[in-house]
Write a protein that holds these residues in place. Structure first.
Motif, PDB file in Angstrom:
ATOM      1  N   HIS A 102       0.788  -1.223   0.000  1.00  0.00           N
ATOM      2  CA  HIS A 102       0.000   0.000   0.000  1.00  0.00           C
ATOM      3  C   HIS A 102       0.829   1.286   0.000  1.00  0.00           C
ATOM      4  CE1 HIS A 102       0.970  -0.751   4.217  1.00  0.00           C
ATOM      5  NE2 HIS A 102       0.860   0.527   4.382  1.00  0.00           N
ATOM      6  N   PHE A 103       2.143   1.198   0.178  1.00  0.00           N
ATOM      7  CA  PHE A 103       2.870   2.451   0.299  1.00  0.00           C
ATOM      8  C   PHE A 103       3.775   2.776  -0.873  1.00  0.00           C
ATOM      9  CE2 PHE A 103       5.736   5.648   1.913  1.00  0.00           C
ATOM     10  CZ  PHE A 103       4.818   6.534   2.425  1.00  0.00           C
ATOM     11  N   PHE A 104       4.700   1.920  -1.202  1.00  0.00           N
ATOM     12  CA  PHE A 104       5.624   2.194  -2.305  1.00  0.00           C
ATOM     13  C   PHE A 104       5.285   1.341  -3.517  1.00  0.00           C
ATOM     14  CE2 PHE A 104       8.536   3.327   1.232  1.00  0.00           C
ATOM     15  CZ  PHE A 104       8.800   4.622   0.840  1.00  0.00           C
ATOM     16  N   SER A 105       5.290   1.981  -4.661  1.00  0.00           N
ATOM     17  CA  SER A 105       5.183   1.204  -5.893  1.00  0.00           C
ATOM     18  C   SER A 105       6.527   0.517  -6.130  1.00  0.00           C
ATOM     19  CB  SER A 105       4.858   2.131  -7.074  1.00  0.00           C
ATOM     20  OG  SER A 105       5.979   2.958  -7.355  1.00  0.00           O
ATOM     21  N   VAL A 106       6.552  -0.416  -7.050  1.00  0.00           N
ATOM     22  CA  VAL A 106       7.802  -1.096  -7.395  1.00  0.00           C
ATOM     23  C   VAL A 106       8.822  -0.064  -7.891  1.00  0.00           C
ATOM     24  CG1 VAL A 106       8.858  -2.770  -8.959  1.00  0.00           C
ATOM     25  CG2 VAL A 106       6.667  -3.291  -7.879  1.00  0.00           C
ATOM     26  N   ALA A 107       8.376   0.880  -8.690  1.00  0.00           N
ATOM     27  CA  ALA A 107       9.271   1.914  -9.222  1.00  0.00           C
ATOM     28  C   ALA A 107       9.833   2.795  -8.099  1.00  0.00           C
ATOM     29  CB  ALA A 107       8.543   2.775 -10.248  1.00  0.00           C
ATOM     30  N   GLU A 108       9.006   3.139  -7.128  1.00  0.00           N
ATOM     31  CA  GLU A 108       9.478   3.959  -6.009  1.00  0.00           C
ATOM     32  C   GLU A 108      10.487   3.202  -5.146  1.00  0.00           C
ATOM     33  OE1 GLU A 108       5.686   6.870  -5.090  1.00  0.00           O
ATOM     34  OE2 GLU A 108       5.582   4.768  -4.446  1.00  0.00           O
ATOM     35  N   GLN A 109      10.194   1.930  -4.893  1.00  0.00           N
ATOM     36  CA  GLN A 109      11.128   1.132  -4.115  1.00  0.00           C
ATOM     37  C   GLN A 109      12.456   1.005  -4.863  1.00  0.00           C
ATOM     38  OE1 GLN A 109       9.700  -2.683  -2.810  1.00  0.00           O
ATOM     39  NE2 GLN A 109      11.627  -3.180  -1.832  1.00  0.00           N
ATOM     40  N   ASP A 110      12.388   0.784  -6.157  1.00  0.00           N
ATOM     41  CA  ASP A 110      13.608   0.681  -6.962  1.00  0.00           C
ATOM     42  C   ASP A 110      14.395   1.987  -6.943  1.00  0.00           C
ATOM     43  OD1 ASP A 110      15.315  -0.842  -8.800  1.00  0.00           O
ATOM     44  OD2 ASP A 110      14.677   0.666 -10.268  1.00  0.00           O
ATOM     45  N   LYS A 111      13.704   3.098  -6.972  1.00  0.00           N
ATOM     46  CA  LYS A 111      14.368   4.412  -6.927  1.00  0.00           C
ATOM     47  C   LYS A 111      15.189   4.548  -5.642  1.00  0.00           C
ATOM     48  CE  LYS A 111      13.300   9.267  -7.310  1.00  0.00           C
ATOM     49  NZ  LYS A 111      12.944   9.757  -8.620  1.00  0.00           N
ATOM     50  N   ILE A 112      14.641   4.135  -4.522  1.00  0.00           N
ATOM     51  CA  ILE A 112      15.346   4.229  -3.237  1.00  0.00           C
ATOM     52  C   ILE A 112      16.540   3.284  -3.215  1.00  0.00           C
ATOM     53  CG2 ILE A 112      15.143   3.848  -0.749  1.00  0.00           C
ATOM     54  CD1 ILE A 112      12.122   4.684  -1.099  1.00  0.00           C
ATOM     55  N   VAL A 113      16.344   2.056  -3.665  1.00  0.00           N
ATOM     56  CA  VAL A 113      17.445   1.083  -3.674  1.00  0.00           C
ATOM     57  C   VAL A 113      18.558   1.553  -4.604  1.00  0.00           C
ATOM     58  CG1 VAL A 113      18.094  -1.287  -4.295  1.00  0.00           C
ATOM     59  CG2 VAL A 113      16.009  -0.859  -2.968  1.00  0.00           C
ATOM     60  N   GLN A 114      18.196   2.092  -5.755  1.00  0.00           N
ATOM     61  CA  GLN A 114      19.220   2.599  -6.685  1.00  0.00           C
ATOM     62  C   GLN A 114      19.975   3.785  -6.084  1.00  0.00           C
ATOM     63  OE1 GLN A 114      20.280   0.933  -9.316  1.00  0.00           O
ATOM     64  NE2 GLN A 114      18.729  -0.558  -8.710  1.00  0.00           N
ATOM     65  N   ALA A 115      19.294   4.596  -5.301  1.00  0.00           N
ATOM     66  CA  ALA A 115      19.966   5.714  -4.621  1.00  0.00           C
ATOM     67  C   ALA A 115      20.969   5.180  -3.602  1.00  0.00           C
ATOM     68  CB  ALA A 115      18.935   6.619  -3.936  1.00  0.00           C
ATOM     69  N   ILE A 116      20.603   4.128  -2.874  1.00  0.00           N
ATOM     70  CA  ILE A 116      21.527   3.520  -1.913  1.00  0.00           C
ATOM     71  C   ILE A 116      22.762   3.004  -2.642  1.00  0.00           C
ATOM     72  CG2 ILE A 116      21.860   1.605  -0.285  1.00  0.00           C
ATOM     73  CD1 ILE A 116      18.793   1.884   0.341  1.00  0.00           C
ATOM     74  N   LYS A 117      22.552   2.290  -3.729  1.00  0.00           N
ATOM     75  CA  LYS A 117      23.676   1.733  -4.502  1.00  0.00           C
ATOM     76  C   LYS A 117      24.555   2.843  -5.070  1.00  0.00           C
ATOM     77  CE  LYS A 117      21.424  -2.583  -5.504  1.00  0.00           C
ATOM     78  NZ  LYS A 117      21.309  -3.701  -6.379  1.00  0.00           N
ATOM     79  N   ALA A 118      23.934   3.885  -5.586  1.00  0.00           N
ATOM     80  CA  ALA A 118      24.702   5.004  -6.146  1.00  0.00           C
ATOM     81  C   ALA A 118      25.511   5.711  -5.057  1.00  0.00           C
ATOM     82  CB  ALA A 118      23.762   5.996  -6.837  1.00  0.00           C
ATOM     83  N   ALA A 119      24.904   5.903  -3.902  1.00  0.00           N
ATOM     84  CA  ALA A 119      25.601   6.566  -2.797  1.00  0.00           C
ATOM     85  C   ALA A 119      26.805   5.742  -2.366  1.00  0.00           C
ATOM     86  CB  ALA A 119      24.643   6.767  -1.610  1.00  0.00           C
ATOM     87  N   GLU A 120      26.645   4.435  -2.306  1.00  0.00           N
ATOM     88  CA  GLU A 120      27.722   3.578  -1.830  1.00  0.00           C
ATOM     89  C   GLU A 120      28.829   3.367  -2.865  1.00  0.00           C
ATOM     90  OE1 GLU A 120      26.303   0.036   0.045  1.00  0.00           O
ATOM     91  OE2 GLU A 120      25.326   1.166   1.654  1.00  0.00           O
ATOM     92  N   LYS A 121      28.575   3.729  -4.120  1.00  0.00           N
ATOM     93  CA  LYS A 121      29.638   3.679  -5.127  1.00  0.00           C
ATOM     94  C   LYS A 121      30.634   4.819  -4.937  1.00  0.00           C
ATOM     95  CE  LYS A 121      27.267   1.224  -8.780  1.00  0.00           C
ATOM     96  NZ  LYS A 121      26.690   1.286 -10.119  1.00  0.00           N
ATOM     97  N   LEU A 122      30.253   5.805  -4.150  1.00  0.00           N
ATOM     98  CA  LEU A 122      31.097   6.973  -3.908  1.00  0.00           C
ATOM     99  C   LEU A 122      31.982   6.824  -2.676  1.00  0.00           C
ATOM    100  CD1 LEU A 122      28.318   9.711  -4.310  1.00  0.00           C
ATOM    101  CD2 LEU A 122      29.996   8.996  -6.035  1.00  0.00           C
ATOM    102  N   THR A 123      31.685   5.834  -1.843  1.00  0.00           N
ATOM    103  CA  THR A 123      32.253   5.825  -0.500  1.00  0.00           C
ATOM    104  C   THR A 123      32.448   4.409   0.034  1.00  0.00           C
ATOM    105  OG1 THR A 123      31.866   6.547   1.785  1.00  0.00           O
ATOM    106  CG2 THR A 123      29.920   6.048   0.476  1.00  0.00           C
ATOM    107  N   SER A 124      33.297   4.311   1.033  1.00  0.00           N
ATOM    108  CA  SER A 124      33.408   3.047   1.770  1.00  0.00           C
ATOM    109  C   SER A 124      32.335   2.961   2.849  1.00  0.00           C
ATOM    110  CB  SER A 124      34.796   2.931   2.409  1.00  0.00           C
ATOM    111  OG  SER A 124      34.984   3.956   3.366  1.00  0.00           O
ATOM    112  N   GLY A 125      31.591   4.034   3.051  1.00  0.00           N
ATOM    113  CA  GLY A 125      30.519   4.062   4.040  1.00  0.00           C
ATOM    114  C   GLY A 125      29.339   3.211   3.626  1.00  0.00           C
TER     115      GLY A 125
END
Length: 154
Positions: free
Chosen positions: A12-35
């Motif tokens: 009821h809250f996130f569409s598949v596209a919205e969930q993917d957007k968040i996960v892709q942001a996590i992956k993109a952020a972690e490509k910049l850092t060891s954090g």
């Protein structure tokens, strides 16, 4: 720990596209850092202060054991309309209190426009940028210490 968290997203809250957007942001952020950046979403916050809940989850998600103490947890309690960002000691002081407060306000502004996925994704990317300034990515030594998926609580 398996009984505390469920991996399935609330339909009821996130569409598949919205969930993917968040996960892709996590992956993109972690490509910049060891954090490490994690996102935890649940319906209700069990504490009056969401930062207390976030600290508890930070430990339960094993984020206290990152090699460089540079993990960040973005926490949202949907029905209670609460959120918090908790950063491990090595990155919290380096980024400064003002940065973390501004990220919370930025997320709140986007949530007030009902743009939840964009608010989370934007903040995650900005956290990755700050992490990269203090803990840059090193292809030779970096490993993904924690999963990049969204964790959904009850």
């Amino acid at each position: 720990m398996a009984g505390l968290f469920r991996r399935k997203k609330p339909v009821h809250f996130f569409s598949v596209a919205e969930q993917d957007k968040i996960v892709q942001a996590i992956k993109a952020a972690e490509k910049l850092t060891s954090g490490e950046v994690r996102v935890f979403i649940e319906s209700r916050c069990r504490f009056v202060d969401p930062i207390d809940r976030t600290k508890e989850l930070f430990a339960q998600l094993d984020m206290v054991n990152t090699a460089e103490r540079n993990g960040v947890l973005v926490y949202i309690a949907l029905k209670d309309r609460q959120l918090a960002i908790y950063a491990d000691e090595a990155i919290y002081t380096r980024a400064g209190k003002d940065f973390w407060q501004e990220e919370v306000w930025k997320m709140l502004r986007m949530f007030n426009k009902e743009d939840y996925a964009e608010g989370i994704a934007t903040v995650v990317i900005e956290i990755g940028e700050v992490l990269s300034q203090h803990f840059p990515y090193n292809a030779a030594t970096d490993k993904n210490e924690l999963p990049d998926d969204i964790v959904f609580g009850n």
